[in-house]
Design an enzyme around this catalytic site. Structure first.
Site, PDB file in Angstrom:
ATOM      1  N   HIS A 165      -7.505   0.116   2.351  1.00  0.00           N
ATOM      2  CA  HIS A 165      -8.328   1.033   1.553  1.00  0.00           C
ATOM      3  C   HIS A 165      -9.337   1.703   2.470  1.00  0.00           C
ATOM      4  O   HIS A 165     -10.000   1.048   3.268  1.00  0.00           O
ATOM      5  CB  HIS A 165      -9.072   0.272   0.454  1.00  0.00           C
ATOM      6  CG  HIS A 165      -8.175  -0.225  -0.642  1.00  0.00           C
ATOM      7  ND1 HIS A 165      -7.571   0.604  -1.555  1.00  0.00           N
ATOM      8  CD2 HIS A 165      -7.771  -1.487  -0.957  1.00  0.00           C
ATOM      9  CE1 HIS A 165      -6.841  -0.109  -2.398  1.00  0.00           C
ATOM     10  NE2 HIS A 165      -6.949  -1.390  -2.057  1.00  0.00           N
ATOM     11  N   CYS A 207      -6.287   6.065   1.910  1.00  0.00           N
ATOM     12  CA  CYS A 207      -6.911   7.253   1.328  1.00  0.00           C
ATOM     13  C   CYS A 207      -7.770   7.960   2.382  1.00  0.00           C
ATOM     14  O   CYS A 207      -8.432   7.302   3.195  1.00  0.00           O
ATOM     15  CB  CYS A 207      -7.770   6.861   0.125  1.00  0.00           C
ATOM     16  SG  CYS A 207      -6.824   6.200  -1.270  1.00  0.00           S
TER      17      CYS A 207
END
Length: 353
Positions: A165, A207
């Site tokens: 992440h 991301c």
């Protein structure tokens, strides 16, 4: 006059040395490779640093991501001794896993990426920013096992793969700390200054992944990211048996491409950089090539995902016979027939008739 003779003698010695060097160079040229043979790369060995930074069951896909890449580079020839695998959680042994000792990257379950011989070098709480930076820069603590060290050199092509992440300019490690793009860039610069790589391929699936290579300033780096700044990197599909997403989109299509690559493949890095167009990835894949001096379409994909095979060229015949060992040592022993009582059918249905 005496000084003149001494000077003349020195000149004679220098000329003799020069003639010897020229002769030796001429001899070496006689056994060089043909002119039409062009080496694909100047590197002498390959290393891979593969990192999953996420733990917890709902991040199953990140473990599948890194194990998928691990499986591919290992299949293409990079040995475990030159792969540094960091996995933040053990999904194969998680009590929620309905298929213990397995990790699948596809709901059809046709590839168990955990395999039978996976070697994890950093596991669980060993996966930290500090250990990652120490691994890259070679500044390991005293007592660090050889298997946990990146022993690359100036001739090494290094693959770095990260998944987890992230956000704009950072990548989280286990939801407790993070590494910034500047810290990562400085660590890679230390690698370059210490001659720890020849060329480096940086690959990240998270991301806003492209933000992690924005600060790079070291030479010979080719980088690819699963999403641009401001974009999310999305998952591919759910496995109903476990109830969570099992692989991310970019890594899924990268793996689909790598599964078709063989050791002698002619596929290039340029082809690999376009494996996930926006229509299937949904996010926009980012590529950075300004630090890389070569055309990716002329670089074999095995320069980073495969392993070079050193070959020694000899100008003379090499004797490989073992003439010093008596011949009786080579006489095979008679093979006895196996005892049928020791072997049984795997499914002896006749026992249940």
């Amino acid at each position: 006059m005496h000084e003149f003779y001494k000077l003349f003698a020195k000149i004679g010695v220098y000329l003799t040395v020069l003639v010897c060097l020229v002769s030796r160079t001429s001899l070496a040229n006689e056994i060089e490779l043909p002119k039409n043979f062009v080496a694909s790369s100047s590197h002498t060995n390959n290393w891979a640093v593969l990192v999953d930074t996420s733990r917890f069951w709902f991040n199953y896909r990140h473990i599948a991501n890194v194990l998928s890449v691990y499986r591919s580079v290992k299949r293409l020839g990079i040995p475990d001794s030159q792969i540094l695998l960091m996995v933040a959680d053990d999904m194969a042994c998680n009590p929620r896993n309905p298929r213990p000792a397995t990790v699948f990257n596809n709901a059809n379950q046709h590839i168990n990426v955990y395999g039978a011989d996976v070697e994890v070098d950093y596991r669980g709480y060993e996966v930290t920013v500090e250990n990652f930076v120490r691994l890259l820069t070679g500044r390991n603590e005293n007592g660090t096992a050889r298997s946990k060290r990146l022993l690359s050199d100036a001739g090494s092509n290094v693959l770095i793969y990260l998944t987890g992440h992230g956000g704009d300019g950072f990548l989280k490690f286990q939801d407790s700390e993070e590494i910034t793009n500047q810290e990562l860039a400085d660590a890679i610069e230390q690698m370059w200054q210490k001659q720890r790589y020849n060329e480096l391929f940086f690959m990240i699936d998270t991301c806003q992944a492209a933000s992690m290579y924005e600060k790079f300033y070291s030479p010979n780096i080719l980088a690819v990211a699963s999403s641009l700044v401001g974009e999310d990197s999305l998952s591919h599909h759910v496995d109903p048996a476990i109830g969570v997403y099992i692989i991310d989109r970019y890594t899924y299509y990268a793996l689909e491409f790598l599964e078709k690559v063989e050791v002698n493949s002619k596929k290039t890095m340029g082809e690999f950089l376009s494996v996930c167009p926006k229509r299937v990835c949904i996010s926009t894949v980012g590529v950075r090539k300004d630090l890389y001096p070569k055309d990716p379409h002329k670089v074999p994909i095995t320069d980073f995902f495969g392993s070079i095979r050193p070959t020694e060229i000899s100008s003379s015949v090499v004797n490989v016979t073992l003439s010093s060992i008596p011949e009786e040592h080579f006489t095979p022993e008679p093979i006895s027939k196996p005892n049928p009582a020791l072997f049984y059918e795997q499914f002896p249905s006749k026992l249940f008739d």
